[in-house]
Structures are given as C-alpha cells and as structure tokens.
Design a protein around this motif. Structure first.
Motif, mmCIF file in Angstrom:
data_model
loop_
_atom_site.group_PDB
_atom_site.id
_atom_site.type_symbol
_atom_site.label_atom_id
_atom_site.label_comp_id
_atom_site.label_asym_id
_atom_site.label_seq_id
_atom_site.Cartn_x
_atom_site.Cartn_y
_atom_site.Cartn_z
ATOM 1 N N VAL A 13 129.978 32.328 -37.992
ATOM 2 C CA VAL A 13 129.945 33.417 -36.920
ATOM 3 C C VAL A 13 129.200 34.590 -37.415
ATOM 4 C CG1 VAL A 13 130.963 34.709 -35.323
ATOM 5 C CG2 VAL A 13 131.960 32.563 -35.970
ATOM 6 N N PRO A 14 128.175 34.985 -36.980
ATOM 7 C CA PRO A 14 127.262 36.159 -37.218
ATOM 8 C C PRO A 14 128.312 37.299 -37.281
ATOM 9 C CG PRO A 14 125.945 35.000 -35.930
ATOM 10 C CD PRO A 14 127.550 34.261 -35.925
ATOM 11 N N LYS A 15 128.268 38.296 -38.294
ATOM 12 C CA LYS A 15 128.948 39.238 -38.212
ATOM 13 C C LYS A 15 128.949 40.044 -36.928
ATOM 14 C CE LYS A 15 130.220 43.491 -41.128
ATOM 15 N NZ LYS A 15 129.895 44.244 -42.412
ATOM 16 N N THR A 16 127.856 40.322 -36.356
ATOM 17 C CA THR A 16 127.510 41.081 -34.988
ATOM 18 C C THR A 16 128.136 40.323 -33.801
ATOM 19 O OG1 THR A 16 125.327 39.864 -34.682
ATOM 20 C CG2 THR A 16 125.289 41.933 -35.809
ATOM 21 N N GLN A 17 128.617 39.284 -34.001
ATOM 22 C CA GLN A 17 129.285 38.445 -32.994
ATOM 23 C C GLN A 17 130.595 38.073 -33.330
ATOM 24 O OE1 GLN A 17 128.103 37.911 -29.978
ATOM 25 N NE2 GLN A 17 126.295 38.629 -30.715
ATOM 26 N N LEU A 18 131.337 38.423 -34.275
ATOM 27 C CA LEU A 18 132.650 38.415 -34.802
ATOM 28 C C LEU A 18 133.610 38.801 -33.708
ATOM 29 C CD1 LEU A 18 132.936 39.365 -38.505
ATOM 30 C CD2 LEU A 18 133.268 36.909 -37.371
ATOM 31 N N ARG A 19 133.602 39.890 -33.147
ATOM 32 C CA ARG A 19 134.429 40.337 -31.989
ATOM 33 C C ARG A 19 134.256 39.444 -30.809
ATOM 34 N NH1 ARG A 19 134.432 44.623 -28.029
ATOM 35 N NH2 ARG A 19 136.432 45.557 -27.576
ATOM 36 N N ASN A 20 133.284 39.124 -30.340
ATOM 37 C CA ASN A 20 133.167 38.283 -29.201
ATOM 38 C C ASN A 20 133.514 37.039 -29.421
ATOM 39 O OD1 ASN A 20 131.658 40.298 -27.665
ATOM 40 N ND2 ASN A 20 129.528 39.653 -28.473
ATOM 41 N N MET A 21 133.493 36.567 -30.673
ATOM 42 C CA MET A 21 134.157 35.108 -30.925
ATOM 43 C C MET A 21 135.631 35.354 -30.834
ATOM 44 S SD MET A 21 133.144 31.989 -31.634
ATOM 45 C CE MET A 21 134.786 31.028 -31.340
ATOM 46 N N GLU A 22 135.933 36.427 -31.226
ATOM 47 C CA GLU A 22 137.455 36.399 -31.647
ATOM 48 C C GLU A 22 138.247 36.549 -29.794
ATOM 49 O OE1 GLU A 22 139.619 40.334 -32.188
ATOM 50 O OE2 GLU A 22 140.123 39.365 -34.154
ATOM 51 N N LEU A 23 137.518 37.255 -29.193
ATOM 52 C CA LEU A 23 137.800 37.255 -27.813
ATOM 53 C C LEU A 23 138.082 36.088 -27.245
ATOM 54 C CD1 LEU A 23 135.929 40.693 -26.626
ATOM 55 C CD2 LEU A 23 138.441 40.410 -27.110
ATOM 56 N N LEU A 24 136.814 35.262 -27.398
ATOM 57 C CA LEU A 24 136.785 33.884 -26.929
ATOM 58 C C LEU A 24 137.603 32.966 -27.462
ATOM 59 C CD1 LEU A 24 134.916 32.188 -24.948
ATOM 60 C CD2 LEU A 24 133.743 31.611 -27.115
ATOM 61 N N ALA A 25 137.859 33.020 -28.860
ATOM 62 C CA ALA A 25 138.895 32.286 -29.440
ATOM 63 C C ALA A 25 140.561 32.402 -28.881
ATOM 64 C CB ALA A 25 138.925 32.419 -30.673
ATOM 65 N N GLU A 26 140.670 33.721 -28.487
ATOM 66 C CA GLU A 26 142.015 34.291 -28.423
ATOM 67 C C GLU A 26 141.981 33.733 -26.632
ATOM 68 O OE1 GLU A 26 144.896 36.224 -28.780
ATOM 69 O OE2 GLU A 26 144.290 35.379 -30.894
ATOM 70 N N ALA A 27 141.039 33.858 -25.756
ATOM 71 C CA ALA A 27 141.280 33.522 -24.452
ATOM 72 C C ALA A 27 141.138 32.109 -24.162
ATOM 73 C CB ALA A 27 139.970 34.052 -23.724
ATOM 74 N N TRP A 28 140.670 31.183 -25.103
ATOM 75 C CA TRP A 28 140.875 29.731 -24.680
ATOM 76 C C TRP A 28 141.508 29.103 -26.019
ATOM 77 C CZ3 TRP A 28 134.873 28.184 -23.837
ATOM 78 C CH2 TRP A 28 134.550 28.526 -22.730
ATOM 79 N N ASN A 29 142.190 30.037 -26.838
ATOM 80 C CA ASN A 29 143.226 29.363 -27.809
ATOM 81 C C ASN A 29 142.583 28.236 -28.759
ATOM 82 O OD1 ASN A 29 145.819 29.417 -28.868
ATOM 83 N ND2 ASN A 29 146.308 27.347 -27.778
ATOM 84 N N LEU A 30 141.303 28.879 -29.289
ATOM 85 C CA LEU A 30 140.453 27.959 -30.016
ATOM 86 C C LEU A 30 141.025 28.058 -31.444
ATOM 87 C CD1 LEU A 30 137.230 28.782 -29.045
ATOM 88 C CD2 LEU A 30 138.556 26.797 -28.058
#
Length: 220
Positions: A13-30
């Motif tokens: 995951v690109p560093k600039t997208q880590l926060r967005n990826m974290e939000l998505l992973a939490e919301a969808w329980n990835l």
C-alpha cells in the motif's frame, strides 16, 4: 489472489494511501490488512518491555508509545492495568494518553509532549491537544493504584476521547478541531512511568464493558 494461493503476499500500500486503506480495512473487516497493535519494541528508554508489559527500572520520566496508531474507522479502546505502582498516593508518577506522533529524542523523558493529551495519576488531564475548557470535563485527582485499570476510548465520529477508571466513565474530552487534519491526524497511545518498580500491562482493542465485568468478578 488468495482464492488460488492462501499464502499469497499482500499488495504494498503506498504510504500516501495508508490512512485510506486503514479506514477501508476497518470498515469492511479486511483482516489481512488489520495490524495487531503492541507497545513499541523499538525505543531508547530504560523501560523494560516484554510484549505489552512495561516496567520502570530507573527514576525519572520514561515514555514509550504503541507501535501503530489507533484505527480511525470505528471506536477503539485500549486499557492499562496497573500491576505495581510504588509511587501511588503521591502526586504524579505515571501518565497515560495519546500523542499525534511517536515521541523521539528528549520527548521520551517528558510528559509535556507537543500534540498530546495525557491523564497523570493523582492530577488529571494535561496537554495541548485539547482546549483548556475540556480539562474540567474529566474528573481530576484519580490515582493509579495497584490493581486498577485505566482505559481510553477514541470516538472518531466526535473526535473525542473517553476516559475510564475501573470501567467507570470519568469524563470525555474533545480534541482541538484545528489539529485534526494535521498534528493529531494519527493517534498513538503513550505510556509514561517515573518510579522504579512501576509495572503496567497494556491491552489494545479492549472492551470497556468486559473490563468492568472482569473487575467485579475479581473483587468478589
């Protein structure tokens, strides 16, 4: 593709997208993308750290953070069980809270951290991450006695922190709005000890309700 190969490596995951990826992973329980937090094993303090247990070995403020920031998609709590506190009953000597970055340099020897808010044993809230008016919203003077459990819960929807002692809510404080998209964009739990012999045990993603039940059972 993990449907074809269960041990397939995760994509970077690109560093600039880590926060967005974290939000998505939490919301969808990835779950493959959800990191298990822990006390930072890489530090330059005199604290003795084994897993999530922290012990003070020398006098003076020694502070360490978690390895990762708190998840931001959902409410999240962490709790600290006080295993030993020779400094209990005196003013200060232990502090628990959050900081907008991993403390470095001389910051590890102070509880007056920039971009932080902490509850100090026997005193109350300190830090510039909240307005002065918010301090009065949290009960002052709570002492971290041996055996007690202190917990902090982050509520992303209101950008606030709830503070608990032995499962009882002692107050709530809102983070300063002007810091949310900058210096308090990430929140790292921080733990500060002052007196040799102090020992605390940290549990991440704790359930406050479960903590109260466990404490009640222990004291019967």
């Amino acid at each position: 593709n993990r449907r074809l190969r269960v041990d397939a490596p995760l994509p970077v995951v690109p560093k600039t997208q880590l926060r967005n990826m974290e939000l998505l992973a939490e919301a969808w329980n990835l779950t493959p993308f959800l990191r298990e937090n822990r006390v930072n094993p890489v530090h330059t303090t005199s604290l003795h750290i084994v897993g999530n247990t922290i012990e003070a070995t020398h006098p003076g403020w020694q502070l360490v953070s978690s390895q990762y920031a708190l998840p931001l998609a959902n409410p999240y709590a962490f709790e600290v069980r006080i295993r030993s506190n020779p400094g209990a009953g005196s003013s200060g000597g232990m502090a628990i809270g959050v900081c907008g970055h991993v403390p470095v340099g001389n910051e590890i020897h102070s509880i007056l951290l920039p971009d932080s808010v902490m509850y100090t044993s026997g005193n109350g809230l300190i830090g510039n991450a909240i307005d002065h008016a918010e301090v009065a919203n949290v009960r002052p003077g709570c002492s971290f006695e041996e055996g007690c459990v202190f917990a902090v819960r982050h509520e992303p929807s209101t950008h606030s922190l709830q503070w608990f002692l032995d499962g009882e809510l002692i107050g709530s404080s809102a983070l300063r709005e002007e810091l949310l998209d900058d210096k308090m964009r990430l929140l790292f739990p921080v733990f500060a000890l002052y007196v040799p012999g102090q020992v605390v045990q940290v549990q991440f993603r704790a359930s406050i309700g479960a903590t109260r039940v466990a404490l009640t059972d222990e004291r019967r």
